[in-house]
Structures are given as structure tokens and as C-alpha cells.
Scaffold this motif. Structure first.
Motif, PDB file in Angstrom:
ATOM      1  N   MET A  59       0.842  -1.207   0.000  1.00  0.00           N
ATOM      2  CA  MET A  59       0.000   0.000   0.000  1.00  0.00           C
ATOM      3  C   MET A  59       0.875   1.254   0.000  1.00  0.00           C
ATOM      4  SD  MET A  59      -3.093  -0.961  -0.214  1.00  0.00           S
ATOM      5  CE  MET A  59      -2.456  -2.309  -1.184  1.00  0.00           C
ATOM      6  N   ARG A  60       1.919   1.235   0.784  1.00  0.00           N
ATOM      7  CA  ARG A  60       2.822   2.391   0.837  1.00  0.00           C
ATOM      8  C   ARG A  60       3.557   2.567  -0.474  1.00  0.00           C
ATOM      9  NH1 ARG A  60       4.743   1.503   7.101  1.00  0.00           N
ATOM     10  NH2 ARG A  60       2.851   2.394   7.991  1.00  0.00           N
ATOM     11  N   SER A  61       3.932   1.459  -1.131  1.00  0.00           N
ATOM     12  CA  SER A  61       4.611   1.568  -2.422  1.00  0.00           C
ATOM     13  C   SER A  61       3.680   2.130  -3.488  1.00  0.00           C
ATOM     14  CB  SER A  61       5.161   0.204  -2.864  1.00  0.00           C
ATOM     15  OG  SER A  61       4.140  -0.622  -3.363  1.00  0.00           O
ATOM     16  N   LEU A  62       2.384   1.971  -3.299  1.00  0.00           N
ATOM     17  CA  LEU A  62       1.386   2.533  -4.211  1.00  0.00           C
ATOM     18  C   LEU A  62       0.986   3.947  -3.801  1.00  0.00           C
ATOM     19  CD1 LEU A  62      -0.901  -0.623  -4.637  1.00  0.00           C
ATOM     20  CD2 LEU A  62       0.778   0.280  -6.277  1.00  0.00           C
ATOM     21  N   ALA A  63       1.691   4.497  -2.828  1.00  0.00           N
ATOM     22  CA  ALA A  63       1.521   5.877  -2.358  1.00  0.00           C
ATOM     23  C   ALA A  63       0.270   6.093  -1.500  1.00  0.00           C
ATOM     24  CB  ALA A  63       1.563   6.866  -3.516  1.00  0.00           C
ATOM     25  N   TYR A  64      -0.249   5.018  -0.908  1.00  0.00           N
ATOM     26  CA  TYR A  64      -1.346   5.155   0.045  1.00  0.00           C
ATOM     27  C   TYR A  64      -0.769   5.204   1.453  1.00  0.00           C
ATOM     28  CZ  TYR A  64      -4.501   3.729  -3.715  1.00  0.00           C
ATOM     29  OH  TYR A  64      -5.192   3.649  -4.890  1.00  0.00           O
ATOM     30  N   THR A  65      -1.493   5.821   2.351  1.00  0.00           N
ATOM     31  CA  THR A  65      -1.170   5.721   3.768  1.00  0.00           C
ATOM     32  C   THR A  65      -1.741   4.389   4.220  1.00  0.00           C
ATOM     33  OG1 THR A  65      -1.368   8.110   4.007  1.00  0.00           O
ATOM     34  CG2 THR A  65      -1.473   6.807   6.026  1.00  0.00           C
ATOM     35  N   ALA A  66      -0.976   3.605   4.973  1.00  0.00           N
ATOM     36  CA  ALA A  66      -1.436   2.277   5.377  1.00  0.00           C
ATOM     37  C   ALA A  66      -1.217   2.048   6.859  1.00  0.00           C
ATOM     38  CB  ALA A  66      -0.708   1.209   4.578  1.00  0.00           C
ATOM     39  N   GLU A  67      -2.161   1.367   7.459  1.00  0.00           N
ATOM     40  CA  GLU A  67      -2.080   0.973   8.862  1.00  0.00           C
ATOM     41  C   GLU A  67      -2.455  -0.503   8.912  1.00  0.00           C
ATOM     42  OE1 GLU A  67      -1.028   1.913  12.624  1.00  0.00           O
ATOM     43  OE2 GLU A  67      -1.370   3.534  11.194  1.00  0.00           O
ATOM     44  N   ALA A  68      -1.752  -1.278   9.726  1.00  0.00           N
ATOM     45  CA  ALA A  68      -2.013  -2.712   9.809  1.00  0.00           C
ATOM     46  C   ALA A  68      -2.430  -3.100  11.219  1.00  0.00           C
ATOM     47  CB  ALA A  68      -0.769  -3.492   9.386  1.00  0.00           C
ATOM     48  N   PHE A  69      -3.360  -4.065  11.285  1.00  0.00           N
ATOM     49  CA  PHE A  69      -3.901  -4.524  12.560  1.00  0.00           C
ATOM     50  C   PHE A  69      -3.927  -6.049  12.566  1.00  0.00           C
ATOM     51  CE2 PHE A  69      -5.665  -0.454  11.431  1.00  0.00           C
ATOM     52  CZ  PHE A  69      -5.476   0.298  12.583  1.00  0.00           C
ATOM     53  N   ALA A  70      -3.587  -6.644  13.707  1.00  0.00           N
ATOM     54  CA  ALA A  70      -3.508  -8.097  13.840  1.00  0.00           C
ATOM     55  C   ALA A  70      -4.868  -8.750  14.036  1.00  0.00           C
ATOM     56  CB  ALA A  70      -2.583  -8.468  14.996  1.00  0.00           C
ATOM     57  N   SER A  71      -5.887  -7.955  14.382  1.00  0.00           N
ATOM     58  CA  SER A  71      -7.213  -8.529  14.611  1.00  0.00           C
ATOM     59  C   SER A  71      -8.287  -7.483  14.361  1.00  0.00           C
ATOM     60  CB  SER A  71      -7.332  -9.031  16.053  1.00  0.00           C
ATOM     61  OG  SER A  71      -7.366  -7.935  16.951  1.00  0.00           O
ATOM     62  N   ALA A  72      -9.500  -7.976  14.198  1.00  0.00           N
ATOM     63  CA  ALA A  72     -10.643  -7.074  14.046  1.00  0.00           C
ATOM     64  C   ALA A  72     -10.810  -6.214  15.291  1.00  0.00           C
ATOM     65  CB  ALA A  72     -11.907  -7.883  13.768  1.00  0.00           C
ATOM     66  N   ALA A  73     -10.602  -6.805  16.463  1.00  0.00           N
ATOM     67  CA  ALA A  73     -10.739  -6.052  17.714  1.00  0.00           C
ATOM     68  C   ALA A  73      -9.739  -4.909  17.776  1.00  0.00           C
ATOM     69  CB  ALA A  73     -10.565  -6.987  18.908  1.00  0.00           C
ATOM     70  N   ASP A  74      -8.507  -5.153  17.343  1.00  0.00           N
ATOM     71  CA  ASP A  74      -7.494  -4.091  17.331  1.00  0.00           C
ATOM     72  C   ASP A  74      -7.922  -2.952  16.402  1.00  0.00           C
ATOM     73  OD1 ASP A  74      -5.926  -5.588  19.055  1.00  0.00           O
ATOM     74  OD2 ASP A  74      -4.493  -6.215  17.500  1.00  0.00           O
ATOM     75  N   PHE A  75      -8.451  -3.308  15.243  1.00  0.00           N
ATOM     76  CA  PHE A  75      -8.913  -2.293  14.295  1.00  0.00           C
ATOM     77  C   PHE A  75     -10.084  -1.501  14.870  1.00  0.00           C
ATOM     78  CE2 PHE A  75     -11.859  -1.256  10.739  1.00  0.00           C
ATOM     79  CZ  PHE A  75     -11.126  -0.217  10.200  1.00  0.00           C
ATOM     80  N   LEU A  76     -11.052  -2.199  15.434  1.00  0.00           N
ATOM     81  CA  LEU A  76     -12.242  -1.534  15.980  1.00  0.00           C
ATOM     82  C   LEU A  76     -11.907  -0.611  17.145  1.00  0.00           C
ATOM     83  CD1 LEU A  76     -14.768  -4.483  15.772  1.00  0.00           C
ATOM     84  CD2 LEU A  76     -14.763  -2.398  14.375  1.00  0.00           C
ATOM     85  N   ALA A  77     -10.843  -0.913  17.884  1.00  0.00           N
ATOM     86  CA  ALA A  77     -10.425  -0.096  19.027  1.00  0.00           C
ATOM     87  C   ALA A  77      -9.503   1.048  18.620  1.00  0.00           C
ATOM     88  CB  ALA A  77      -9.722  -0.974  20.063  1.00  0.00           C
ATOM     89  N   SER A  78      -9.124   1.083  17.367  1.00  0.00           N
ATOM     90  CA  SER A  78      -8.146   2.059  16.892  1.00  0.00           C
ATOM     91  C   SER A  78      -8.776   3.422  16.613  1.00  0.00           C
ATOM     92  CB  SER A  78      -7.514   1.543  15.598  1.00  0.00           C
ATOM     93  OG  SER A  78      -6.812   2.563  14.938  1.00  0.00           O
ATOM     94  N   PRO A  79      -8.021   4.488  16.895  1.00  0.00           N
ATOM     95  CA  PRO A  79      -8.493   5.817  16.510  1.00  0.00           C
ATOM     96  C   PRO A  79      -8.459   6.010  14.991  1.00  0.00           C
ATOM     97  CG  PRO A  79      -6.303   5.946  17.499  1.00  0.00           C
ATOM     98  CD  PRO A  79      -6.771   4.535  17.646  1.00  0.00           C
TER      99      PRO A  79
END
Length: 149
Positions: free
Chosen positions: A49-69
């Protein structure tokens, strides 16, 4: 079938034609969130994603993503279908039920026609087989990032 897109092809073609006629494309600074329990896949998708010039964030689980700002600013979600606790399909449904629908691309090493048809019918933008073909993924990202226009 390795690639399936849930958007009507005519609509996608029309959007592409409008873009070709002078509309400015969406900035690639859009946040792409990757949710996958496989660390190596998650990290490689984040690098891609970063090589395609997008900002990217990675999460190990759905719960981590849902709790993320970062949830509120996510423009596109790439989620693994098969994860413990909450699958990518369940995550997509949860977001819809919570009225926080995010254009979603599902990826899986174990594709099946039933899940593909059901998730595309429920609004998932694309359902891709791992390993993910970069060209298919690019088309899916374009479809996801223009789906709200």
C-alpha cells in the motif's frame, strides 16, 4: 475465479470515463487499513500500500482495528476472511450494523463460491484469493475509493 468485484461493471466504467474526462482523481493519501492475523501477509500488504503511495495501517485482529483511533479515517479496509475471534466477513457486517460502513476488500487463502456470492451481495467491493494479484488489487482499490462518489 481469483477476482470478483461487487460493483456493477457499467457503473465502474462510467466512473472511470468521468475521471478520464478531467475530474481530479482521489488523492492517494487515503488511509488503507489492513486487518489480518498473519503477520507476514499483513506487513507485506502494508508495504505494498505504501509503495502505491497510500497511507497504510495494519492490525492483527478485528478487535485491534475496531479499538483504533484510525477507524474513523479509514477510506478502505482490506481484511482476511479467516481470522480467529472475528472474521473479515463478521467485521464487515459489524461495521454496517454500527453504521460505519467502510468500502471493504476481503482476501482469503480458502475461497469458496458461497462466501464470495454472499459477501459481494452484502456490499463487499472485492473478494480476492491469496496470494493477491497486484493488478486485481489496484482495480479493487480504485473501485473502493470511488464507491462513495
Amino acid at each position: 475465479m481469483e477476482f470478483a468485484c461487487g460493483r456493477d461493471h457499467i457503473v465502474v466504467a462510467a466512473r472511470m470515463a468521468v475521471r478520464a474526462n478531467g475530474r481530479k482523481p482521489m488523492a492517494k493519501t487515503s488511509l488503507i487499513s489492513v486487518v489480518d492475523d498473519d503477520r507476514y501477509f499483513r506487513e507485506s500488504m502494508q508495504r505494498l500500500m505504501r509503495s502505491l503511495a497510500y497511507t497504510a495501517e495494519a492490525f492483527a485482529s478485528a478487535a485491534d482495528f475496531l479499538a483504533s483511533p484510525r477507524l474513523a479515517e479509514t477510506a478502505c479496509l482490506i481484511a482476511d476472511v479467516n481470522m480467529p475471534a472475528m472474521t473479515g466477513i463478521e467485521l464487515h457486517r459489524h461495521l454496517i450494523d454500527a453504521r460505519r460502513a467502510i468500502p471493504t476488500i476481503l482476501v482469503t487463502a480458502y475461497p469458496n463460491d458461497v462466501d464470495r456470492a454472499r459477501t459481494l451481495n452484502e456490499g463487499v467491493v472485492c473478494y480476492l484469493r491469496k496470494p493477491v494479484d497486484e493488478q486485481h488489487l489496484k482495480r479493487c482499490l480504485r473501485a473502493a475509493l470511488t464507491s462513495g462518489e
